[in-house]
Design a protein around this motif. Structure first.
Motif, PDB file in Angstrom:
ATOM      1  N   LEU A  48       2.919  39.076  73.476  1.00  0.00           N
ATOM      2  CA  LEU A  48       3.876  37.999  73.672  1.00  0.00           C
ATOM      3  C   LEU A  48       5.145  38.559  74.290  1.00  0.00           C
ATOM      4  O   LEU A  48       5.447  39.750  74.161  1.00  0.00           O
ATOM      5  CB  LEU A  48       4.243  37.320  72.337  1.00  0.00           C
ATOM      6  N   THR A  49       5.901  37.695  74.938  1.00  0.00           N
ATOM      7  CA  THR A  49       7.241  38.024  75.401  1.00  0.00           C
ATOM      8  C   THR A  49       8.191  36.934  74.922  1.00  0.00           C
ATOM      9  O   THR A  49       7.752  35.900  74.400  1.00  0.00           O
ATOM     10  CB  THR A  49       7.294  38.124  76.936  1.00  0.00           C
ATOM     11  N   VAL A  56      18.984  31.546  73.398  1.00  0.00           N
ATOM     12  CA  VAL A  56      19.932  30.446  73.247  1.00  0.00           C
ATOM     13  C   VAL A  56      20.881  30.816  72.115  1.00  0.00           C
ATOM     14  O   VAL A  56      20.445  31.127  71.004  1.00  0.00           O
ATOM     15  CB  VAL A  56      19.206  29.122  72.935  1.00  0.00           C
ATOM     16  N   LEU A  57      22.186  30.804  72.398  1.00  0.00           N
ATOM     17  CA  LEU A  57      23.176  31.233  71.416  1.00  0.00           C
ATOM     18  C   LEU A  57      23.534  30.101  70.465  1.00  0.00           C
ATOM     19  O   LEU A  57      23.913  29.004  70.883  1.00  0.00           O
ATOM     20  CB  LEU A  57      24.437  31.719  72.128  1.00  0.00           C
ATOM     21  N   LEU A 111      15.035  32.308  70.400  1.00  0.00           N
ATOM     22  CA  LEU A 111      14.233  32.463  71.614  1.00  0.00           C
ATOM     23  C   LEU A 111      12.827  31.908  71.382  1.00  0.00           C
ATOM     24  O   LEU A 111      12.278  32.034  70.281  1.00  0.00           O
ATOM     25  CB  LEU A 111      14.103  33.940  72.015  1.00  0.00           C
ATOM     26  N   HIS A 112      12.256  31.311  72.412  1.00  0.00           N
ATOM     27  CA  HIS A 112      10.844  30.963  72.369  1.00  0.00           C
ATOM     28  C   HIS A 112      10.020  32.234  72.555  1.00  0.00           C
ATOM     29  O   HIS A 112      10.393  33.108  73.338  1.00  0.00           O
ATOM     30  CB  HIS A 112      10.480  29.993  73.493  1.00  0.00           C
ATOM     31  N   THR A 113       8.901  32.323  71.871  1.00  0.00           N
ATOM     32  CA  THR A 113       7.930  33.370  72.180  1.00  0.00           C
ATOM     33  C   THR A 113       6.890  32.783  73.129  1.00  0.00           C
ATOM     34  O   THR A 113       6.489  31.621  73.002  1.00  0.00           O
ATOM     35  CB  THR A 113       7.261  33.915  70.907  1.00  0.00           C
ATOM     36  N   GLU A 153       3.353  30.175  78.437  1.00  0.00           N
ATOM     37  CA  GLU A 153       3.287  29.032  77.532  1.00  0.00           C
ATOM     38  C   GLU A 153       3.955  29.384  76.197  1.00  0.00           C
ATOM     39  O   GLU A 153       3.809  30.493  75.692  1.00  0.00           O
ATOM     40  CB  GLU A 153       1.833  28.620  77.283  1.00  0.00           C
ATOM     41  N   ILE A 154       4.670  28.412  75.619  1.00  0.00           N
ATOM     42  CA  ILE A 154       5.349  28.627  74.337  1.00  0.00           C
ATOM     43  C   ILE A 154       4.321  28.779  73.222  1.00  0.00           C
ATOM     44  O   ILE A 154       3.357  28.007  73.130  1.00  0.00           O
ATOM     45  CB  ILE A 154       6.292  27.457  74.024  1.00  0.00           C
ATOM     46  N   THR A 155       4.539  29.762  72.368  1.00  0.00           N
ATOM     47  CA  THR A 155       3.691  29.939  71.184  1.00  0.00           C
ATOM     48  C   THR A 155       4.460  29.762  69.879  1.00  0.00           C
ATOM     49  O   THR A 155       3.879  29.449  68.851  1.00  0.00           O
ATOM     50  CB  THR A 155       3.056  31.338  71.166  1.00  0.00           C
ATOM     51  N   GLY A 156       5.758  29.982  69.897  1.00  0.00           N
ATOM     52  CA  GLY A 156       6.557  29.890  68.683  1.00  0.00           C
ATOM     53  C   GLY A 156       8.002  30.240  68.974  1.00  0.00           C
ATOM     54  O   GLY A 156       8.478  30.112  70.105  1.00  0.00           O
ATOM     55  N   MET A 157       8.703  30.731  67.932  1.00  0.00           N
ATOM     56  CA  MET A 157      10.123  31.029  68.056  1.00  0.00           C
ATOM     57  C   MET A 157      10.476  32.221  67.176  1.00  0.00           C
ATOM     58  O   MET A 157       9.795  32.510  66.186  1.00  0.00           O
ATOM     59  CB  MET A 157      10.980  29.827  67.630  1.00  0.00           C
ATOM     60  N   LEU A 158      11.569  32.882  67.530  1.00  0.00           N
ATOM     61  CA  LEU A 158      12.182  33.873  66.653  1.00  0.00           C
ATOM     62  C   LEU A 158      13.677  33.882  66.926  1.00  0.00           C
ATOM     63  O   LEU A 158      14.145  33.339  67.926  1.00  0.00           O
ATOM     64  CB  LEU A 158      11.566  35.258  66.846  1.00  0.00           C
ATOM     65  N   SER A 159      14.428  34.499  66.021  1.00  0.00           N
ATOM     66  CA  SER A 159      15.876  34.588  66.171  1.00  0.00           C
ATOM     67  C   SER A 159      16.329  36.031  66.041  1.00  0.00           C
ATOM     68  O   SER A 159      15.692  36.842  65.346  1.00  0.00           O
ATOM     69  CB  SER A 159      16.593  33.717  65.130  1.00  0.00           C
TER      70      SER A 159
END
Length: 212
Positions: free
Chosen positions: A161-162, A167-168, A175-177, A182-188
């Motif tokens: 994944l990348t 987004v602040l 950030l979207h992963t 294609e979007i798979t999820g999110m992390l912060s």
């Protein structure tokens, strides 16, 4: 700057934090807006729980409407930005009229209840969070560094994944992963410490809409 580069190179600050909440796959909130809570008007670190109306949320537009009601409850003048549908619930970010992001919320698809998102929005948000308030200090980590940290964190865990553009929010980046665009999820990523917090409670990504 030298210390920052050293930390990036070593990967020593890429600490995965576990959510303090336990949400199983397919879990739902009670109709009062939270698990075991007292519903609309309950206050927690400046955030309220916005009661559901016992009506399922069936699409992105309905989720946006519910999030808009919560935004007005939290602070008049806030608007809804991005809305995303996941397997377990809907997600939305709230922003000022100028587009500055302020916090993240979840909308229960079964009841329409809205609550602050667990994790970074609750624990790291320096404006609307419960704990990590510092009066809005400038982030020590910029957006490019946050993305580098996120990509290293993913790579260190063998993820194919990348991360998308950061987004602040007050105190952190989300950030979207991505996989193959294609979007798979999110992390912060924490804007001061560089700690990483994956949004592991969403389930699979389904669809999204941007601020109209």
């Amino acid at each position: 700057m030298i210390a920052l580069v050293a930390l990036l190179g070593s990967g020593s600050w890429l600490v995965a934090q576990q959510s303090p909440y336990s949400w199983g796959m397919g879990s739902s909130w009670s109709g009062n807006g939270m698990m075991g809570g007292s519903g609309y008007g309950e206050m927690m670190g400046g955030n309220g729980w916005f009661d559901g109306d016992a009506e399922p949320v069936q699409d992105l537009n309905q989720a946006r409407e519910r999030a808009a009601g919560y935004a007005d409850f939290l602070q008049p003048g806030l608007v809804v930005g991005e809305v995303m549908r996941f397997e377990n619930h809907y997600y939305a970010d709230l922003q000022e009229a100028d587009g500055s992001k302020v916090t993240e919320v979840l909308i229960d698809s079964r009841s329409g209840a809205v609550r602050p998102e667990m994790g970074p929005a609750t624990m790291w948000n320096t404006r609307f969070g419960m704990v990590d308030r510092d009066g809005g200090a400038e982030p020590a980590i910029n957006a490019a560094q946050a993305q580098q940290i996120a990509d290293r964190w993913l790579a260190d865990r063998g993820e194919v994944l990348t991360s998308d553009d950061p987004v602040l929010f007050p105190g952190y980046y989300t950030l979207h992963t991505m996989r193959d665009g294609e979007i798979t999820g999110m992390l912060s990523v924490h804007a001061s410490t560089g700690n990483v917090w994956p949004h592991s409670w969403h389930g699979d990504f389904i669809e999204m809409s941007e601020h109209p």
